[in-house]
Design a protein around this motif. Structure first.
Motif, PDB file in Angstrom:
ATOM      1  N   TRP A 354      35.380  -9.563   6.725  1.00 13.54           N
ATOM      2  CA  TRP A 354      35.890  -8.236   6.350  1.00 13.54           C
ATOM      3  C   TRP A 354      36.405  -7.465   7.561  1.00 13.54           C
ATOM      4  CZ3 TRP A 354      37.683  -5.445   2.549  1.00 13.54           C
ATOM      5  CH2 TRP A 354      37.603  -4.049   2.567  1.00 13.54           C
ATOM      6  N   CYS A 355      35.600  -7.311   8.583  1.00 12.53           N
ATOM      7  CA  CYS A 355      36.076  -6.466   9.690  1.00 12.53           C
ATOM      8  C   CYS A 355      36.484  -7.312  10.890  1.00 12.53           C
ATOM      9  CB  CYS A 355      35.069  -5.374  10.038  1.00 12.53           C
ATOM     10  SG  CYS A 355      33.648  -5.910  10.987  1.00 12.53           S
ATOM     11  N   THR A 356      37.426  -6.779  11.625  1.00 10.96           N
ATOM     12  CA  THR A 356      38.129  -7.541  12.651  1.00 10.96           C
ATOM     13  C   THR A 356      37.232  -8.077  13.762  1.00 10.96           C
ATOM     14  OG1 THR A 356      40.052  -6.197  12.177  1.00 10.96           O
ATOM     15  CG2 THR A 356      40.083  -7.453  14.227  1.00 10.96           C
ATOM     16  N   ARG A 359      35.042 -10.933  12.396  1.00 14.94           N
ATOM     17  CA  ARG A 359      35.801 -12.057  11.844  1.00 14.94           C
ATOM     18  C   ARG A 359      36.484 -12.862  12.946  1.00 14.94           C
ATOM     19  NH1 ARG A 359      39.339  -9.170   9.058  1.00 14.94           N
ATOM     20  NH2 ARG A 359      40.703  -9.099  10.851  1.00 14.94           N
ATOM     21  N   ASP A 360      37.137 -12.161  13.865  1.00 14.01           N
ATOM     22  CA  ASP A 360      37.928 -12.862  14.867  1.00 14.01           C
ATOM     23  C   ASP A 360      37.223 -12.976  16.211  1.00 14.01           C
ATOM     24  OD1 ASP A 360      40.183 -13.424  13.249  1.00 14.01           O
ATOM     25  OD2 ASP A 360      40.774 -11.330  13.368  1.00 14.01           O
ATOM     26  N   TRP A 364      35.817 -16.772  18.342  1.00 12.77           N
ATOM     27  CA  TRP A 364      36.299 -16.854  19.720  1.00 12.77           C
ATOM     28  C   TRP A 364      35.115 -17.093  20.669  1.00 12.77           C
ATOM     29  CZ3 TRP A 364      39.959 -12.551  22.080  1.00 12.77           C
ATOM     30  CH2 TRP A 364      40.432 -12.979  23.323  1.00 12.77           C
ATOM     31  N   ARG A 396      30.684  -0.506  16.050  1.00 12.17           N
ATOM     32  CA  ARG A 396      32.051  -1.025  16.195  1.00 12.17           C
ATOM     33  C   ARG A 396      32.447  -1.831  14.966  1.00 12.17           C
ATOM     34  NH1 ARG A 396      30.730   1.696  20.640  1.00 12.17           N
ATOM     35  NH2 ARG A 396      31.654   0.947  22.581  1.00 12.17           N
ATOM     36  N   PHE A 398      31.623  -3.260  10.757  1.00 14.66           N
ATOM     37  CA  PHE A 398      31.348  -2.644   9.458  1.00 14.66           C
ATOM     38  C   PHE A 398      29.872  -2.727   9.088  1.00 14.66           C
ATOM     39  CE2 PHE A 398      31.388  -2.345   4.825  1.00 14.66           C
ATOM     40  CZ  PHE A 398      32.208  -1.244   4.647  1.00 14.66           C
TER      41      PHE A 398
ATOM     42  N   GLY B  43      37.602   0.966   6.166  1.00 14.12           N
ATOM     43  CA  GLY B  43      36.933   0.640   7.433  1.00 14.12           C
ATOM     44  C   GLY B  43      36.884  -0.833   7.759  1.00 14.12           C
ATOM     45  N   ALA B  44      37.873  -1.602   7.324  1.00 13.78           N
ATOM     46  CA  ALA B  44      37.834  -3.046   7.584  1.00 13.78           C
ATOM     47  C   ALA B  44      38.398  -3.405   8.951  1.00 13.78           C
ATOM     48  CB  ALA B  44      38.592  -3.803   6.494  1.00 13.78           C
ATOM     49  N   CYS B  45      39.515  -2.782   9.347  1.00 12.77           N
ATOM     50  CA  CYS B  45      40.214  -3.312  10.526  1.00 12.77           C
ATOM     51  C   CYS B  45      39.634  -2.801  11.837  1.00 12.77           C
ATOM     52  CB  CYS B  45      41.709  -3.019  10.446  1.00 12.77           C
ATOM     53  SG  CYS B  45      42.132  -1.286  10.739  1.00 12.77           S
ATOM     54  N   ARG B  46      38.992  -1.661  11.820  1.00  6.71           N
ATOM     55  CA  ARG B  46      38.356  -1.038  12.992  1.00  6.71           C
ATOM     56  C   ARG B  46      39.380  -0.626  14.050  1.00  6.71           C
ATOM     57  NH1 ARG B  46      34.180  -0.140  10.094  1.00  6.71           N
ATOM     58  NH2 ARG B  46      32.785   0.274  11.834  1.00  6.71           N
ATOM     59  N   MET B  65      35.179   5.420  13.385  1.00  3.29           N
ATOM     60  CA  MET B  65      36.450   5.055  12.768  1.00  3.29           C
ATOM     61  C   MET B  65      37.052   6.338  12.197  1.00  3.29           C
ATOM     62  SD  MET B  65      36.509   1.998  13.530  1.00  3.29           S
ATOM     63  CE  MET B  65      35.137   1.654  14.638  1.00  3.29           C
ATOM     64  N   GLU B  83      37.131   4.618  26.579  1.00  2.00           N
ATOM     65  CA  GLU B  83      36.361   3.653  25.797  1.00  2.00           C
ATOM     66  C   GLU B  83      37.034   3.396  24.441  1.00  2.00           C
ATOM     67  OE1 GLU B  83      32.397   4.891  24.897  1.00  2.00           O
ATOM     68  OE2 GLU B  83      31.769   2.876  24.300  1.00  2.00           O
ATOM     69  N   PHE B  87      38.594  -0.088  23.246  1.00  2.00           N
ATOM     70  CA  PHE B  87      38.139  -0.734  22.015  1.00  2.00           C
ATOM     71  C   PHE B  87      39.315  -1.027  21.090  1.00  2.00           C
ATOM     72  CE2 PHE B  87      36.583  -0.464  17.579  1.00  2.00           C
ATOM     73  CZ  PHE B  87      35.839  -1.631  17.584  1.00  2.00           C
ATOM     74  N   SER B  90      41.044  -3.982  22.220  1.00  2.00           N
ATOM     75  CA  SER B  90      40.308  -5.226  21.954  1.00  2.00           C
ATOM     76  C   SER B  90      40.420  -5.609  20.485  1.00  2.00           C
ATOM     77  CB  SER B  90      38.849  -5.096  22.389  1.00  2.00           C
ATOM     78  OG  SER B  90      38.117  -4.310  21.472  1.00  2.00           O
ATOM     79  N   VAL B  91      40.455  -4.614  19.584  1.00  2.00           N
ATOM     80  CA  VAL B  91      40.637  -4.930  18.168  1.00  2.00           C
ATOM     81  C   VAL B  91      41.986  -5.600  17.959  1.00  2.00           C
ATOM     82  CG1 VAL B  91      40.990  -3.937  15.875  1.00  2.00           C
ATOM     83  CG2 VAL B  91      39.081  -3.161  17.282  1.00  2.00           C
ATOM     84  N   GLU B  93      43.629  -7.240  20.141  1.00  2.00           N
ATOM     85  CA  GLU B  93      43.555  -8.575  20.736  1.00  2.00           C
ATOM     86  C   GLU B  93      42.884  -9.554  19.768  1.00  2.00           C
ATOM     87  OE1 GLU B  93      41.187  -8.879  24.287  1.00  2.00           O
ATOM     88  OE2 GLU B  93      42.338 -10.617  24.979  1.00  2.00           O
ATOM     89  N   PHE B  94      41.821  -9.100  19.102  1.00  2.00           N
ATOM     90  CA  PHE B  94      41.158  -9.961  18.107  1.00  2.00           C
ATOM     91  C   PHE B  94      42.129 -10.316  16.978  1.00  2.00           C
ATOM     92  CE2 PHE B  94      36.939  -7.877  19.366  1.00  2.00           C
ATOM     93  CZ  PHE B  94      36.578  -8.938  20.166  1.00  2.00           C
ATOM     94  N   LEU B  95      42.857  -9.302  16.512  1.00  2.00           N
ATOM     95  CA  LEU B  95      43.786  -9.538  15.405  1.00  2.00           C
ATOM     96  C   LEU B  95      44.855 -10.545  15.797  1.00  2.00           C
ATOM     97  CD1 LEU B  95      44.377  -5.870  14.213  1.00  2.00           C
ATOM     98  CD2 LEU B  95      43.178  -7.644  12.966  1.00  2.00           C
ATOM     99  N   ASN B  98      44.662 -15.239  16.337  1.00  2.00           N
ATOM    100  CA  ASN B  98      45.186 -16.321  15.499  1.00  2.00           C
ATOM    101  C   ASN B  98      46.608 -16.079  15.024  1.00  2.00           C
ATOM    102  OD1 ASN B  98      42.990 -18.300  15.213  1.00  2.00           O
ATOM    103  ND2 ASN B  98      41.867 -16.537  14.428  1.00  2.00           N
ATOM    104  N   ILE B 152      46.612 -10.941   9.413  1.00  2.00           N
ATOM    105  CA  ILE B 152      45.584 -10.328  10.258  1.00  2.00           C
ATOM    106  C   ILE B 152      44.430  -9.807   9.400  1.00  2.00           C
ATOM    107  CG2 ILE B 152      47.164  -9.741  12.125  1.00  2.00           C
ATOM    108  CD1 ILE B 152      46.964  -6.801  10.919  1.00  2.00           C
ATOM    109  N   ALA B 153      44.406 -10.202   8.132  1.00  2.00           N
ATOM    110  CA  ALA B 153      43.261  -9.906   7.264  1.00  2.00           C
ATOM    111  C   ALA B 153      42.921  -8.416   7.211  1.00  2.00           C
ATOM    112  CB  ALA B 153      42.040 -10.718   7.690  1.00  2.00           C
TER     113      ALA B 153
END
Lengths: 439, 916
Positions: A354-356, A359-360, A364, A396, A398, B43-46, B65, B83, B87, B90-91, B93-95, B98, B152-153
């Motif tokens: 669900w949350c980035t 999940r990702d 890693w 940070r 969910f 609140g999924a992607c942060r 958020m 900060e 953050f 970094s989110v 970067e995570f997205l 892939n 990116i879900a």
């Protein structure tokens, strides 16, 4: 205290792994269903909640939330919704944790009675045991116990001939760790994806199918009949003054110890007692390197911290969490990176997606750990892992899944940094992407 | 209002909003993915994290958020806190870990929210050096491409498709970094709003397949503010053109109509304009065939024809602009101007207009439908006739969740909480129709009956609401009870809705709907009243008080009139073939149209009309709102031989030729102003959009983005010399990137861009459709420069309520000659969209639907062939059994191949065993 010390073990007194669990008749013969009878016949629902509150029973699933407080948030009275639910969280999937299994396989009627008494306290109309799918024996035994209880009128529309009734069923999970998170569990029970839900509204207000719902751990619930029978003072006394927390706790130990297992001990028993007196210490030739106090989602502690009392606050002050209270011992022949890889692979696999960050980030971290173990890591990888312990930390993400996954990682980075450094390659192998550029 | 503090500055915001919404509305930038103004916060992607402080003295703060945090007074936040910045990077970067980084070959590139947000967060250096996860893609049908590797879900697609739009054939599969968004098995997406996935998706997972074949980047297309022509709702669209072809349609935000979403008919139905078989030059009949002719020859021929004719009739069209209909009326004279609707629709449109214009309740808007909390949908299958309204009705049904949120003292944007609370419970919606509709799954009750019986139910509801409304005698007890239930439910609502329209083919349905709306009004309710009309400009044409088409056909057939000018209309869709042929065989026919139709084949002279994309015009939507559409591109720029131009311009030229006054260069403003002057009901149309002389900071508004490339070369096949850009005398838009391209600001009216002149969504740093944020007074609100369009009349709330008193007799079942109902089809019923290849591929095969009882009487089973005789034509059709159809009624899909346009209500005979 040593293994011979005599003290009360209310939860496991009637568990004998060498025989079948108590039948309903046998259970009744040792005082079973007296608490249900007492609650339904003699107590108002609020009295049961008050008894649990007074006993200061805290959630045994790992978070330690006061159970009576949780129940008191459920709407009661004539205006309350007609449908209310109580769910037993029996989706025991925390690595290294096998206490609920003991309770359910060992004395299923105890949980059935506990569910009924607790359901009475919140006046639930349906009760579910959400059981880990792999616990096949527990499912068989619980279902048999429920069938017996129904025949005896303990489960049904008019329990003990009164006006209140509740149905009770076992639902076996499809195998997701996240179902241990109560709102993900509720989604799963509704047939939806097992993603945690947004809070508020909390389940006590809008839980299963939007109705007030309480979710409690197996061990937590199993305490309830005993509290109803014997009262708060007795319960406080169980911990023998070793802890602020009341009652007993199912502690345990796994790893390369001589006698891995699970034991019901007074709250506040030290980790050293559990490891050395009950688990018999490490196998010959091995030394303790570090230990996880209560499941995979807790911070490593060091051998010099073994004398800490295993309760919520003491372990919390040591920058870890008591969690489920089942210790995992790591010995000096184990590579901390491999231990971590094992844990993080689990967490990465079990992320709901669900949350980035979770999940990702978790997959890693797994890839980095594999690279370090293969001595193919890059220096920046360690920095990335360190950043992850913040970016996947509390607040940070969910839910608590990724922060839990970061707990062993952050403590391992703190205590065993040299093992990470050793995984950094002087000349790392080119990645597939880099190879494409080269050719 | 609330006072919040952002990075040391104080702002006034709406305290009921979340911080992300509030900050974006203030013009501040916070990156985000999963949040969408129409979908709320989960609140999924942060991605939208900011630092929140306890008070002015707190320096530590904690990350929150912004989409999940209320903008209450005393909120102190920092967007720029290191900060928070780190953050958010970094989110991202995570997205991107892939994400395939395939921007150069990705069709989202250049209008990609992921690109924009990646730039905004500052993540620029790739540290992830492992392999990426990959997915298999699915064939999702003719509208949508699927490329899951880019995902990116953010979960927006799932939330839009299932929760917002009610789709059931799409979802999320898998877990962790292997989550998969798609169908259980490959296949065409069933939901009527699937096209919105292309805009809801922040990256290139879902892209427009119809665009794919003739792909061009967003910045390389030319745009103009336009209006969808495929139903009566007037959704605003942004068509993109390159090399003289429309390449795709995107949503154009209008905060009172379609806001963020379109239906698939509107989005994918544009292909008719690119057809090779369109008339692009004038044609003159020679030896029984149409032959290409020069504009001069055609005009000369027509001048002679018109000057010599004793009696010329003009037949207008509900798919032509007000100006084109007006110019025709001017040319032939008001007494010779005829309605382009069928005679049945003529009556229905007049009835609907009278109800809205003269009654005490005017139409509500499409957006306002969403805030209704109970609805009666009477007789209109909105999902097929006015699809976007069905999406709004679904939001009205979902509005129950809003009530539950308020009860829990939660905010309207807490979408996750809403789902927990509401589950699958909805505000009450009552749906009546002759057949099963796509709204049925969320309906509290459905009533399937003949139109008379639906009207009787409606009239009874009105009587229960207000006893002054006429009662219906002879209702059975069940219907009586149902009427009372519906009445009580509507009365209990804060904002009840009454939705109906001309689609059922029944004036009695319209009257019943009016009675219900008026009764609620009489009881002091704020009622949302909404009627669907047949076509894009049916309302406008209806206001012209044209004579019914049948009279023109009669006059032509009996020789009273000798010349007919038909503008943008295929008469064979409006009247039975025999009757049209009888008229056209006698008449000398002039057709102005952009499509090759059976009517054009009878023409003596055919003039090539512009489509909505090639010209200017005004259309009036179902609420009586006049909206301007602007020419997207100049056809002659690429192909000087092409003679297409707006029908009104052709007709003005002919008028000039007839009069011999030499004034053949009318501008749009001249024609529009003349229409407003001659017909007072259209006085307001000149205010539908700024006139041609309007300038922003001295500039016209640009039609192309400032990055538009290739202009110097794109015409090199004709001449290496680049001509001067086409000049536009008809609008304040420039055929160029040179012109005003800003979003306007709150503070300086000087650079305010009127909403009607926003061609596409773009703002610095915001290349995706998310750029609409920058044009709105608040995010998800109205356009800062005003939502486009102007109402032609306002509600006459003081009008006394004069209920309709005609009570239709109950339907009498006659299974030997059952009644035919044309079942409206989102894909097929509307002419222009069904001439677009992707839409055509979605049109159903012909069939005849009947209930099991009738089928059993005739010993018919599913798929059996049966000969159906309707008004003299015999059709051999396979049987579909649908028990949703009442006794005595059979249905045939409107617009299916081989199905003539059948007036609903005809009697049919069925003959079993006829040769297929």
């Amino acid at each position: 205290m040593n293994a011979d010390t005599v003290f009360e073990r209310p939860l496991t007194a009637h568990i004998d792994p060498t025989r079948e669990p108590l039948s309903l008749k046998e259970y009744e013969a040792v005082g079973g269903y007296a608490a249900l009878r007492k609650a339904v016949k003699e107590m108002a629902p609020g009295d049961v909640t008050k008894a649990v509150k007074d006993a200061n029973l805290r959630g045994r699933g790992g978070a330690g939330f006061p159970t009576g407080v949780k129940w008191s948030l459920i709407p009661m009275g004539a205006d309350a919704p007609r449908d209310k639910y109580i769910i037993c969280n029996a989706d025991e999937m925390e690595p290294g944790t096998f206490k609920d299994r003991l309770l359910m396989e060992g004395n299923p009627h105890q949980l059935v009675e506990a569910m009924l008494v607790s359901a009475y306290a919140i006046q639930a109309s349906r009760a579910y045991i959400f059981l880990r799918g792999e616990y096949i024996l527990a499912a068989q035994r619980l279902r048999a116990a429920i069938a017996e209880a129904m025949e005896s009128g303990y489960v049904g529309a008019h329990i003990l001939g009164g006006s209140w009734g509740v149905s009770l069923s076992v639902h076996t999970g499809a195998g997701r760790y996240i179902c241990g998170e109560e709102t993900a569990l509720i989604n799963s029970l509704e047939g939806k994806r097992a993603n945690p839900r947004a809070k508020p509204p909390f389940p006590q207000i809008a839980g299963l199918w939007g109705k007030p719902t309480v979710v409690n751990n197996v061990e937590t619930l199993c305490n309830v009949p005993h509290i109803v029978n014997r009262g708060a003072d007795w319960f406080h006394g169980l911990s023998q003054g070793r802890s602020q927390d009341s009652g007993t706790k199912l502690y345990g130990c796994s790893g390369r110890v001589k006698n891995p297992g699970c034991w019901e001990l007074p709250f506040g028993t030290t980790a050293r007692e559990i490891l050395e007196d009950y688990a018999g210490g490490l196998q010959d030739g091995l030394k303790l390197k570090c230990w996880l106090p209560g499941g995979a989602s807790t911070d490593f502690l060091l051998p010099e911290q073994l004398d800490l009392a295993m309760d919520y606050d003491t372990i919390g002050h040591a920058h870890s969490r008591m969690g489920t209270g089942l210790i995992m011992a790591v010995d000096d022949h184990q590579d901390i990176l491999k231990v971590l890889l094992n844990l993080e692979e689990f967490f990465a696999q079990e992320s709901c997606g669900w949350c980035t960050p979770c999940r990702d980030g978790l997959p890693w971290s797994v890839k980095i750990l594999r690279a370090l173990i293969a001595r193919q890591g890059r220096r920046k990888d360690i920095g990335i892992l360190e950043e992850m312990t913040h970016a996947l930390g509390p607040g940070r993400t969910f839910c608590a899944h990724a922060p839990g996954a970061m707990e062993p990682l952050q403590s391992a980075l703190r205590f065993f940094r040299d093992e990470f450094e050793a995984g950094v390659a002087e000349h790392p192998a080119p990645t597939p992407a880099e190879l494409q550029v080269l050719t | 209002m609330a006072t919040i503090h952002v990075d040391g500055k104080e702002y006034e915001v709406d305290g009921s909003d979340n911080l992300l919404h509030a900050c974006l509305s203030l013009g501040l930038n916070i990156p985000y993915f999963c949040w969408h103004p129409a979908l709320g916060s989960v609140g999924a992607c942060r991605q939208c994290a900011v630092k929140q402080f306890k008070d002015a003295d707190d320096t530590r703060g904690r990350l929150v958020m912004s989409c999940l945090t209320s903008a209450t007074t005393g909120t102190y936040i920092s967007i720029t806190d290191p900060e928070a910045v780190a953050f958010r990077a970094s989110v991202d970067e995570f997205l991107m870990a892939n994400h395939p980084h395939d921007c150069p070959v990705c069709e989202e590139g250049g209008h990609c929210h992921l690109q924009d947000m990646t730039v905004m967060t500052g993540h620029s250096l790739r540290r992830y050096h492992f392999t990426k996860r990959t997915h298999l893609n699915q064939d999702l049908g003719p509208f949508i491409n699927h490329e899951m590797n880019r995902c990116i879900a953010c979960y927006r697609c799932d939330r839009f498709y299932r929760e917002y739009a009610g789709g059931t054939d799409f979802g999320v599969f898998g877990a962790h970094d292997n989550v998969y968004f798609g169908r259980p098995t490959p296949g065409t997406l069933e939901n009527e709003f699937s096209g919105n996935l292309t805009e809801v998706c922040p990256t290139g997972v879902f892209t427009d397949k119809t665009h794919s074949e003739r792909y061009v980047r967003k910045w390389d297309m030319q745009y103009a503010p336009s209006v969808c022509m495929h139903c009566s709702l007037g959704c605003n669209v942004s068509p993109g053109e390159r090399y003289g072809e429309i390449r795709r349609i995107e949503n154009r935000y209008n905060g009172t109509i379609n806001h963020y979403f379109l239906c698939d008919r509107g989005r994918f139905g544009y292909g008719y304009t690119n057809r090779k078989d369109r008339p692009r030059v004038a044609f003159i009949a020679q030896d029984g065939k149409l032959a290409q002719a020069s504009t001069e020859d055609a005009r000369a021929r027509l001048g002679g024809l018109l000057r010599g004719a004793k009696h010329v009739v003009g037949i207008g069209s509900p798919r032509a602009s007000l100006e084109s209909n007006f110019a025709l009326r001017e040319l032939v004279g008001a007494e010779n101007f005829f309605d382009g609707h069928s005679d049945a629709e003529h009556v229905l449109v007049a009835q609907a207009i009278a109800i809205l214009r003269d009654g005490p309740v005017a139409s509500t808007t499409l957006k306002a439908l969403e805030s209704g909390d109970a609805a009666l949908v009477l007789g209109e299958d909105v999902m097929q006739t006015a699809p976007r309204a069905a999406l709004s009705l679904r939001q009205a049904a979902r509005g129950l969740g809003q009530k539950l949120l308020a009860q829990q003292k939660l905010q309207h944007w807490q979408a996750g909480a809403l789902e927990n609370l509401a589950q699958d419970h909805y505000n009450p919606i009552f749906v009546t129709a002759t057949h099963a509709t796509r709204l049925d799954p969320i309906a509290t009750e459905t009533c399937r009956a003949a139109v008379e019986d639906q009207a009787r139910l409606g009239l009874a509801v009105a009587h229960f609401i207000d006893p002054a409304a006429p009662a219906v005698a002879g209702l059975d007890a069940a219907t009586e009870a149902r009427a009372q239930r519906i009445a009580e439910c509507l009365l209990a609502a804060e904002r009840p809705l009454v939705v109906s329209g001309t689609g059922a083919g029944s004036a009695e349905i319209l009257q019943a709907a009016a009675n219900v709306a008026w009764a609620l009004h009489a009881r002091g309710k704020t009622v949302g009243f909404f009627l669907a009309f047949p076509e894009a400009n049916s309302f406008g044409l209806g206001l012209m008080d044209a004579r019914p088409l049948g009279e023109a056909l009669d006059a032509l057939a009996n020789g009273a009139a000798e010349v007919a000018i038909v503008v943008e209309n295929d008469l064979f869709r409006r009247a039975p073939t025999a009757r049209v042929e009888a008229a056209l065989d006698k008449a000398r026919l002039v057709v102005v149209d952009h499509q090759d139709t059976p009517t054009t084949r009878h023409a003596e002279v055919l003039l090539p009309a512009a489509t909505v994309f090639e010209g200017d015009g005004t259309v009036v939507n179902n609420e009586g709102r006049a909206q301007r559409y602007f020419q997207v591109f100049d056809t002659a720029y690429y192909h000087p031989d092409i003679a297409t131009t707006e029908s009104w311009r052709w007709l003005r030229r002919l008028l000039s030729d007839v009069r011999g006054d030499g004034h053949d260069a009318s501008t749009f403003d001249e024609v529009s102003s003349a229409c407003a002057a001659v017909l007072p009901q259209f006085t307001a149309i000149t205010k539908a959009a700024p006139q041609a002389k309007f300038r922003i900071l001295g500039l016209k508004a640009a039609r192309t983005p400032h990055r538009y490339s290739g202009r110097t070369a794109m015409r090199a096949n004709l001449s290496v010399h680049e001509p001067r850009a086409s000049q536009d005398a008809d609008s304040p838009l420039a055929f160029s990137m040179e012109g005003f391209n800003g979003t306007g600001t709150d503070n300086t009216p000087a650079d305010q861009r009127p909403g009607a002149l926003v061609s596409y969504a773009w703002a610095p740093g915001w290349n995706s459709p998310q750029a609409w944020n920058k044009f709105q007074d608040e995010v998800g609100g109205h356009l800062r420069g005003g939502d486009p369009g102007v109402h032609l009349f306002t509600a006459n709330t003081q009008a006394s309520t004069t209920y309709f008193t005609h009570i239709p007799a109950a339907f009498v079942v006659d299974n030997t000659t059952p009644r035919v109902v044309a079942l409206p089809q989102i894909f097929g019923s509307e002419l222009l969209s069904s001439r677009a290849e992707p839409v055509a591929s979605r049109i159903t095969e012909a069939y005849v639907a009947m209930n099991g009882t009738l089928a059993a009487t005739l010993s018919l089973a599913e798929h059996d062939s049966v000969a159906v005789t309707i008004a003299g034509s015999v059709l051999s059709l396979p049987v579909r059994i649908s028990d949703a159809l009442p006794d005595g009624i059979i249905g045939v899909p409107d617009g299916a191949p081989g199905i003539p346009r059948i007036a609903t209500g005809a009697q049919a005979t069925l003959k079993v065993g006829a040769a297929a």
